[in-house]
Design a protein around this motif. Structure first.
Motif, short mmCIF file in Angstrom:
data_model
loop_
_atom_site.label_atom_id
_atom_site.label_comp_id
_atom_site.label_asym_id
_atom_site.label_seq_id
_atom_site.Cartn_x
_atom_site.Cartn_y
_atom_site.Cartn_z
N GLU A 74 -7.80 3.90 -1.15
CA GLU A 74 -8.67 3.64 -2.30
C GLU A 74 -7.86 3.83 -3.58
N LEU A 75 -8.20 3.06 -4.60
CA LEU A 75 -7.54 3.19 -5.89
C LEU A 75 -7.79 4.57 -6.46
N ILE A 76 -6.80 5.12 -7.12
CA ILE A 76 -6.98 6.41 -7.79
C ILE A 76 -7.46 6.13 -9.21
N ASN A 77 -8.70 6.49 -9.47
CA ASN A 77 -9.30 6.14 -10.76
C ASN A 77 -9.52 7.36 -11.65
N GLY A 78 -8.91 8.48 -11.29
CA GLY A 78 -9.05 9.66 -12.14
C GLY A 78 -10.15 10.60 -11.69
N HIS A 79 -11.17 10.05 -11.00
CA HIS A 79 -12.24 10.94 -10.55
C HIS A 79 -11.91 11.49 -9.16
N HIS A 80 -11.38 12.71 -9.14
CA HIS A 80 -11.04 13.34 -7.86
C HIS A 80 -12.31 13.63 -7.07
N LEU B 233 0.84 -1.20 0.00
CA LEU B 233 0.00 0.00 0.00
C LEU B 233 0.87 1.25 0.00
N ASN B 234 1.94 1.22 0.75
CA ASN B 234 2.85 2.37 0.77
C ASN B 234 3.51 2.58 -0.58
N SER B 235 3.90 1.48 -1.20
CA SER B 235 4.49 1.60 -2.52
C SER B 235 3.45 2.11 -3.53
N PHE B 236 2.25 1.61 -3.43
CA PHE B 236 1.17 2.11 -4.30
C PHE B 236 0.94 3.60 -4.08
N ASN C 210 3.50 5.66 -5.72
CA ASN C 210 3.36 5.62 -7.17
C ASN C 210 1.99 6.09 -7.66
N LYS C 211 1.25 6.75 -6.76
CA LYS C 211 -0.06 7.31 -7.12
C LYS C 211 -1.03 6.26 -7.67
N ILE C 212 -0.92 5.06 -7.15
CA ILE C 212 -1.87 4.00 -7.50
C ILE C 212 -3.05 4.05 -6.54
N VAL C 213 -2.74 4.31 -5.29
CA VAL C 213 -3.79 4.50 -4.29
C VAL C 213 -3.58 5.83 -3.57
N ARG C 214 -4.64 6.22 -2.88
CA ARG C 214 -4.64 7.43 -2.09
C ARG C 214 -4.93 7.02 -0.66
N ALA C 215 -4.25 7.61 0.30
CA ALA C 215 -4.50 7.29 1.70
C ALA C 215 -5.39 8.36 2.31
N LEU C 216 -6.36 7.92 3.10
CA LEU C 216 -7.31 8.84 3.74
C LEU C 216 -7.36 8.57 5.23
N ASN C 217 -7.65 9.60 5.98
CA ASN C 217 -7.85 9.49 7.42
C ASN C 217 -9.29 9.79 7.74
N LEU C 218 -10.19 8.86 7.46
CA LEU C 218 -11.61 9.17 7.59
C LEU C 218 -12.04 9.30 9.04
#
Ligand SMILES: [Mn+2]
Ligand SMILES: [Mn+2]
Ligand SMILES: [Zn+2]
Ligand SMILES: [Zn+2]
Lengths: 140, 140
Positions: A83-89, A61-64, A67-75
């Motif tokens: 969550e995967l970064i799918n282009g929809h911000h 997950l850290n490597s992702f 590499n902007k594959i996932v985004r980390a959130l503190n909900l």
DNA sequence: TTGTTTTTGCAAATCATTTGCATTTGGTAA
DNA sequence: TTACCAAATGCAAATGATTTGCAAAAACAA
């Protein structure tokens, strides 16, 4: 080409090796409608893959993230969710009672450009989350 | 009546006992222009108060949080930071290089009311933070 | 001042996350 | 296909933030 192959290609393009554990982590993220913690992901996989380690999930997950594959959130306060970064911000609206999550369009475009002018800062990123009670939960 | 006495009264009004450790924690928060972690607060106090424990700082910050005396923020990833709630609702712009922090007026009033109509949620709270480079840091 | 209740000091526990190291694996070039 | 090497993984142990249990100390109402 399915979703999974798309992500495989995305990783390969960035020079990230396509391992079994990376594949299954991405499969879990793809199948989820909500951000997941490392524990969440591990819990869904440890039955089928007894050798998988939580540290491997974290490392990937850290490597992702790098590499902007996932985004980390503190909900909430305690743990990171990914969550995967799918282009929809987007952002999130969270029901504090049932933990339901809705994606929100980002309302901050103009605010950021004004901010840049007002402060002289270069704006790089932002986080926003809104907490409330969903229609079900507000009627007990 | 000084600032400190104002906060003392606020605590007493909520039935929270006014102890030495609560006073010094609030003094540190009052003196700071930025949100502080439990560690930050402890570090500023342990010299003068060798018996003070980090767990006491945590317990009081949590109690303050429950009583809306302080607000907890997750400005980076790892640790919570706390700031006194002084009535001026705001957010933060953070320089990711030098850690400078600017307060921001909240741009989300109308967004929230639209959100309420669109989703049926009761909106209770929100968090927003913006990351960037301050004028100094962007020129190396 | 006394008595009751809450808070604190102190030590140990918990929880999320990271790290060191030997072993295994993915990708590549022969 | 095979051999090689850098990178990833399994495993165990460490780290860092935060919490908790309990006996002693302090706050405050009577
Ligand atoms: Mn999302
Ligand atoms: Mn602030
Ligand atoms: Zn709900
Ligand atoms: Zn800066």
């Amino acid at each position: 080409m399915g979703d999974l192959e798309l992500w495989e290609q995305k990783l390969r393009d960035k020079g990230i090796r396509w391992t079994r554990q990376r594949r299954i982590i991405i499969e879990v993220l793809l199948a989820s409608t909500r951000p997941l913690s490392a524990q969440d992901i591990f819990a869904k996989l440890e039955g089928d893959y007894p050798k998988l380690r939580l540290s491997t999930v974290y490392r990937n997950l850290n490597s992702f993230k790098d590499n902007k594959i996932v985004r980390a959130l503190n909900l909430n306060g305690n743990e990171q969710k990914f969550e995967l970064i799918n282009g929809h911000h987007h952002h999130h609206l969270i029901c504090i009672k049932c933990d339901d999550i809705l994606p929100l369009d980002c309302p901050l475009k103009e605010f950021e450009s004004k901010l840049k002018d007002d402060t002289g800062y270069t704006i790089l990123d932002h986080r926003m989350k809104i907490y409330g009670l969903c229609p079900n939960c507000k009627n007990h």
